[in-house]
Design a protein around this motif. Structure first.
Motif: not given
Length: 97
Positions: A25-29, A21-22, A11-18, A37-40
């Motif tokens: 891409a940002n292992p330390s921050s 990916q974030c 039901y939330c594929r786009r939000e989960m993928e984004e 994106l977590k909230l979305d």
């Protein structure tokens, strides 16, 4: 894959993928950079009954997992045991029929 993650992915594929990916891409921050994106993703998934039940029934292992992530922002692999406990709990959750 565990039921809760399947429901979220369905039901939330786009939000989960984004969000995924974030985080990758940002292992330390990722805590700061991916917060919106977590909230979305949370907003999207919160409307599904099975996810609401998992949040209720598995609150403790999920909180422990999130705390581990906060304490290990640069080495999230240290939280493998925590995520396994949460996923095991989530797998046990069933909706009453």
């Amino acid at each position: 894959m565990e039921a809760a993650l399947q429901v979220t992915a369905r039901y939330c594929r786009r939000e989960m993928e984004e969000y995924g990916q974030c985080v990758a891409a940002n292992p330390s921050s990722w805590q700061q950079d991916c917060h919106q994106l977590k909230l979305d993703m949370a907003k999207c998934s919160s409307s599904h009954p099975i996810i609401q039940k998992i949040r209720n029934d598995c609150m403790e292992p999920f909180a422990a997992f999130e705390q581990c992530l906060k304490e290990n922002q640069t080495s999230v692999m240290n939280c493998t045991e925590h995520v396994q406990r949460f996923l095991h709990c989530a797998d046990q959750v069933k909706l009453a029929t």
